[in-house]
Each structure stands twice: as C-alpha cells, then as structure tokens.
Design a protein around this motif. Structure first.
Motif, mmCIF file in Angstrom:
data_model
loop_
_atom_site.group_PDB
_atom_site.id
_atom_site.type_symbol
_atom_site.label_atom_id
_atom_site.label_comp_id
_atom_site.label_asym_id
_atom_site.label_seq_id
_atom_site.Cartn_x
_atom_site.Cartn_y
_atom_site.Cartn_z
ATOM 1 N N UNK A 1 13.751 4.449 -1.250
ATOM 2 C CA UNK A 1 13.642 5.931 -1.276
ATOM 3 C C UNK A 1 14.435 6.235 -0.100
ATOM 4 N N UNK A 2 15.414 5.360 0.263
ATOM 5 C CA UNK A 2 16.405 5.967 1.433
ATOM 6 C C UNK A 2 17.072 7.136 1.276
ATOM 7 N N UNK A 3 17.329 7.591 -0.058
ATOM 8 C CA UNK A 3 18.106 8.874 -0.353
ATOM 9 C C UNK A 3 17.460 10.298 0.225
ATOM 10 N N UNK B 1 6.274 7.448 -9.916
ATOM 11 C CA UNK B 1 7.448 6.680 -9.852
ATOM 12 C C UNK B 1 7.050 5.105 -10.261
ATOM 13 N N UNK B 2 8.262 4.386 -10.174
ATOM 14 C CA UNK B 2 8.021 2.906 -10.247
ATOM 15 C C UNK B 2 9.084 2.309 -9.409
ATOM 16 N N UNK B 3 8.698 2.682 -7.786
ATOM 17 C CA UNK B 3 9.485 1.985 -6.750
ATOM 18 C C UNK B 3 8.871 0.444 -6.645
ATOM 19 N N UNK B 4 9.834 -0.467 -6.379
ATOM 20 C CA UNK B 4 9.397 -1.456 -6.222
ATOM 21 C C UNK B 4 9.685 -2.208 -4.407
ATOM 22 N N UNK C 1 0.646 -1.229 0.050
ATOM 23 C CA UNK C 1 -0.057 -0.039 -0.164
ATOM 24 C C UNK C 1 0.775 1.331 0.036
ATOM 25 N N UNK C 2 1.705 1.343 0.863
ATOM 26 C CA UNK C 2 2.928 2.393 0.828
ATOM 27 C C UNK C 2 3.519 2.745 -0.826
ATOM 28 N N UNK C 3 3.836 1.504 -1.371
ATOM 29 C CA UNK C 3 4.719 1.603 -2.581
ATOM 30 C C UNK C 3 3.474 2.184 -3.684
ATOM 31 N N UNK C 4 2.239 1.689 -3.608
ATOM 32 C CA UNK C 4 1.263 2.173 -4.655
ATOM 33 C C UNK C 4 1.063 3.589 -4.392
ATOM 34 N N UNK C 5 1.127 4.001 -3.092
ATOM 35 C CA UNK C 5 0.858 5.312 -2.680
ATOM 36 C C UNK C 5 1.682 6.253 -3.011
ATOM 37 N N UNK D 1 9.345 2.145 -17.356
ATOM 38 C CA UNK D 1 8.891 0.788 -16.458
ATOM 39 C C UNK D 1 7.264 0.784 -16.618
ATOM 40 N N UNK D 2 6.598 1.936 -16.481
ATOM 41 C CA UNK D 2 5.325 2.130 -16.585
ATOM 42 C C UNK D 2 4.696 1.451 -18.091
#
Length: 334
Positions: A37-39, A29-32, A18-22, A147-148
């Motif tokens: 997102x640590x930067x 973005x396309x985070x997996x 849910x966090x990644x989808x948000x 990616x999308x």
C-alpha cells in the motif's frame, strides 16, 4: 477523534495480519503485505470510506509505480488532511520507498483514526464502485476478485473432504456418543469436563496459549525498542552521521541476508578512510644546530680580529712583529 497519538498507544501494537485483514475487508482487496500500500492509493480510499465525498477519487492512481506517481497520491491525501484539519505528518519520502516498518506504522495510525470516526462503522461503503473512478482501479478490483475466488475454491474441497470424514466418524461412533452424552455435564461445566476427559490435550493447549502470549509481549517489546532507535536516528544533529547511516541500513533491511551487516561495516570503514591524514612534522637533524652555532662563532672571531688590527697603534704593531720574528716565523725575511 484522534489525529495525533503517542508512540506507546495501543494502535502501534496492532500486528500486520490484523492490519491486512482490516484493509482487505474494508476495501475488498487482497493485499498480502502492508508495504504493497506504499503508493498512497489505499490510504486515500480509506479516507474516502470514513469521509464520503471528501476525496477526489478520480485523482487517485491505483496503478502508480514510480515515486513521482505515488507522490501525486500523497498530495491528494495531504489535501484531505488539510480540509479535515488533521495535523498528522506524512513521511512521503519514506513511505514511497516501500519500507515495511514505516508503512506499518502509518497504516496503524490510519486504522486508529478510522476506528475513532463514527466508531469505525464502514459497513455501507461500496469500495468497488468508488474505486472504479480511479486510474487503474478496475484492474485492481478484478485482480482482487480473482484472488478471493481462487482462495474460496481452494477452501471448498477441503471443507467437503472434512464433511465426509466427519460423517464417517459420526456413523462409527453413534453408540459411544450416546453413552458419553448421558454422562457428560451441562455446557457450564464443559471446560472442566474436557480437562478431566483429556488432561494431556488440555495441558498442551494451555501451554501453547501461554507461549503465544509470551511471544506477543516479547515482539511488542522489541518493536518498541526498534522504534526508539529509529526516532533517535532521525535527530537532525546525528542524522547524517556515518554510524547512523549504517544503523539505518540494518534497520530498514527487507531480508535476513547476513551481508547487510557487512555493508554497514563497509560504510563506516569507507568514511574513516576518507579522513585527511595529518602532515608529519619535519625534524631537523641533531648535528645541524651544532654546525650553525660553530659557523656563527667563526664569523664573530674573524670580525673581532679585524677590528683589533685596525685599532692597534704603530708601536704595538712593531712589537707584535718582533714577537713573531723572535718566535722564528718563516714569514719574516732578514
């Protein structure tokens, strides 16, 4: 507006998916993984989405690789927190290491905060345009778009195949569907009809739903336990203890390798070996005190004899000499 929320708040029970989808829907973005997102750049743009114009996006670096570059992003985020009088503490030293648990917890707080600002309404935010002003922002946008698009292309053939299959099935079952329609009840009794028509399938779906609910509760329970252990290990009194360091090694492991437990045990064993051994107490031999006592007795006897010889009168000495003569001592001459 919630800046500080308790650990038992519902925000900390939001799942990774849910966090990644948000994040992906809000910032395009396309985070997996959450730890991608640590930067700190994603956090800065999320704050820019809820507080337009408050974040100097030209200072944000989406291409940050080293910890030094990441810390600069968190400095920008901290400045925004100070401007908005947000008292949330940022654990920069933990976030930049990419630990999944720390990054998930902070991102859960970010979602809770963003949802509390204007009801989470971010529909008019142009994420691509704002990210173009950042260092490395254009490259991130291109990668996300690629990616999308690839994901959409992969989904399109499956949809077409399913559509053709559905058309073939509908052509073969036209007469049967007509019969079923005549006997099928209205939409209000649809679930009851499905239960009667396919009781086996309905029971399986019900069991799966109950199983999912049970697994989610169990997951949340153990996550809360792990969080309590982490808070306990952060106490200043025991934070540097070797046992606590070993627990952290297991807690922050990013894979399921069995060697992690062995490494933690080695950390404890190494600390035990480094302790200084106590010096043994030297023991005196049992016969030494007896020898010392006998020596002192001999010295005392010699001193007593010498003192006695000096205090005797001449007559007493002659008497003693006569006693020796009478006893036949070889020391006496005639």
């Amino acid at each position: 507006m919630a800046t500080n929320i308790g650990m038992m708040d519902g925000a900390y029970f939001v799942g990774r998916s849910e966090i990644l989808a948000w994040i992906n829907s809000t910032l395009q973005l396309s985070l997996s993984k959450v730890e991608e997102a640590c930067s700190g750049a994603v956090h800065c743009q999320l704050m820019d989405a809820v507080h337009p114009g408050m974040v100097p996006m030209h200072k944000v670096n989406f291409d940050a690789k080293s910890e030094y570059e990441m810390i600069q992003n968190y400095k920008v985020l901290q400045d925004v927190f100070n401007k908005m009088k947000i008292t949330k503490h940022i654990e920069v030293s933990k976030l930049v290491k990419g630990r999944p648990l720390d990054n998930l917890e902070f991102m859960q707080w970010m979602k809770r905060y963003c949802d509390s600002v204007n009801g989470g309404g971010l529909h008019s935010y142009n994420a691509l345009e704002r990210r173009d002003a950042c260092k490395g922002g254009k490259d991130v946008s291109k990668k996300s778009a690629a990616a999308q698009s690839s994901a959409r292309c992969a989904a399109a053939p499956s949809k077409a195949h399913n559509a053709r299959r559905n058309d073939a099935q509908s052509a073969n079952t036209t007469n049967q569907s007509v019969k079923v329609t005549n006997s099928r009840p209205s939409s209000s009794g649809e679930s009851a009809y499905e239960q009667q028509a396919n009781p086996r399938v309905y029971n399986q779906i019900t069991e799966l739903k109950l199983s999912v609910d049970s697994l989610e509760k169990e997951r949340d329970f153990y996550f809360a336990k792990l969080r309590d252990i982490e808070i306990l290990c952060q106490c200043p009194e025991i934070e540097n203890s070797p046992v606590v360091e070993a627990i952290k090694r297991i807690l922050y492991a990013t894979d399921d390798d069995a060697s992690v437990v062995a490494e933690a045990q080695a950390m404890i064993s190494k600390h035990d070996r480094q302790g200084e051994p106590l010096s043994p107490i030297s023991e005196l031999p049992e016969d030494r005190p007896k020898a010392e006592t006998q020596k002192r007795k001999n010295i005392i006897n010699v001193d007593v004899d010498a003192a006695a010889s000096t205090t005797l009168s001449p007559r007493q000495r002659i008497a003693d000499a006569s006693d020796v003569h009478c006893s036949g001592s070889p020391l006496m001459t005639y």
